[in-house]
Design a protein around this motif. Sequence first.
Motif, short mmCIF file in Angstrom:
data_model
loop_
_atom_site.label_atom_id
_atom_site.label_comp_id
_atom_site.label_asym_id
_atom_site.label_seq_id
_atom_site.Cartn_x
_atom_site.Cartn_y
_atom_site.Cartn_z
N ALA A 11 -1.65 4.62 -9.92
CA ALA A 11 -1.21 4.58 -8.52
C ALA A 11 -2.34 4.32 -7.53
O ALA A 11 -2.14 4.46 -6.32
CB ALA A 11 -0.52 5.90 -8.17
N SER A 12 -3.52 3.96 -8.01
CA SER A 12 -4.64 3.74 -7.10
C SER A 12 -4.62 2.36 -6.45
O SER A 12 -5.38 2.09 -5.52
CB SER A 12 -5.97 3.93 -7.83
N GLY A 13 -3.75 1.47 -6.92
CA GLY A 13 -3.67 0.14 -6.34
C GLY A 13 -2.59 -0.67 -7.02
O GLY A 13 -1.88 -0.18 -7.90
N ALA A 58 0.59 1.54 -6.63
CA ALA A 58 0.55 2.04 -5.26
C ALA A 58 1.82 1.66 -4.51
O ALA A 58 2.39 2.47 -3.77
CB ALA A 58 -0.68 1.49 -4.54
N LEU A 101 4.80 4.19 -2.75
CA LEU A 101 5.31 4.10 -1.37
C LEU A 101 6.82 3.91 -1.36
O LEU A 101 7.52 4.49 -0.52
CB LEU A 101 4.62 2.95 -0.64
N LEU A 143 0.27 11.36 -7.69
CA LEU A 143 -0.42 10.09 -7.92
C LEU A 143 -1.50 10.28 -8.97
O LEU A 143 -2.39 11.12 -8.81
CB LEU A 143 -1.05 9.59 -6.61
N LYS A 173 -6.20 6.79 -0.79
CA LYS A 173 -5.62 5.80 0.12
C LYS A 173 -4.10 5.74 -0.06
O LYS A 173 -3.35 5.68 0.92
CB LYS A 173 -6.23 4.43 -0.15
N THR A 174 -3.66 5.74 -1.30
CA THR A 174 -2.22 5.74 -1.54
C THR A 174 -1.58 7.01 -1.00
O THR A 174 -0.50 6.97 -0.40
CB THR A 174 -1.93 5.60 -3.05
#
Length: 258
Positions: A24-26, A30, A34, A45, A55-56
């Motif tokens: 889930a880091s990108g 991610a 959302l 996450l 960030k997420t």
Amino acid sequence: MPDSGPTVVDLFRLDHRVALVSGASGGLGAGFALALAEAGADVVLAARRLDGLEKTAAAVRERGRRALPVATDVTDPAACQAVAQAAIAEFGRLDVLVNNAGITSVVPALKEDPAEFRRVVDVNLVAAYQLATACARVMEHGGSIVNVASVLGLVKSVLPQAAYAASKAGMIGLTRDLAHQWTERRGIRVNALAPGFVTTDMTSRMPPEILDRFLATASMPRLGTQREIDAPLIFLASPASSYITGITVAVDGGMSGH
């Protein structure tokens, strides 16, 4: 007339539910986090990079939902158990797992180091199994697991990707078997999502001529979007798919239909 109850739109809601997303880091992971938050879920996450997770998490909170980032190496069974327990400790429940963490490799089979082959399978398949079993142990009746496979688990690649293709085909087989084991006995549905080629950082780094060769095999010869993958993910995660288990939904512009 049917009896009154949730509307069709209501069935896609995940209010009062908790989802865990690996990778889930990108990228797609991610985006999935959302989308789950927009559907009403609080989100755990998991990924190795805590900075990306933060960030997420911030984006999830902007959508009015709670987020718990947990640095996790999904190839470590103890770490899989720990992140599942962290969900219970923080939220008191875990309802949805999105098994999304994965890596790829592009190496001709006769040149591929067996250790590299095993590394891809370990991350994409063995780790998914480990995280699924860890989460199933704490999920209650009504849980949903969505394993993120790939169109390349269904069709041939134009590149030499034996490890990746094998791991994603294995994910589809794993999905069928876990659904058979857990749906009736534990009330946990298990399905797979097989995305095609989607606009992400990874596809942006692909040489255009290679990407065009992939897309030429699709009925819709274009890249998909995050939202076009989010929608079927929410369907599989939510009560909207309550009579569906053990299947793979290909979201690939028709690539696997040929």
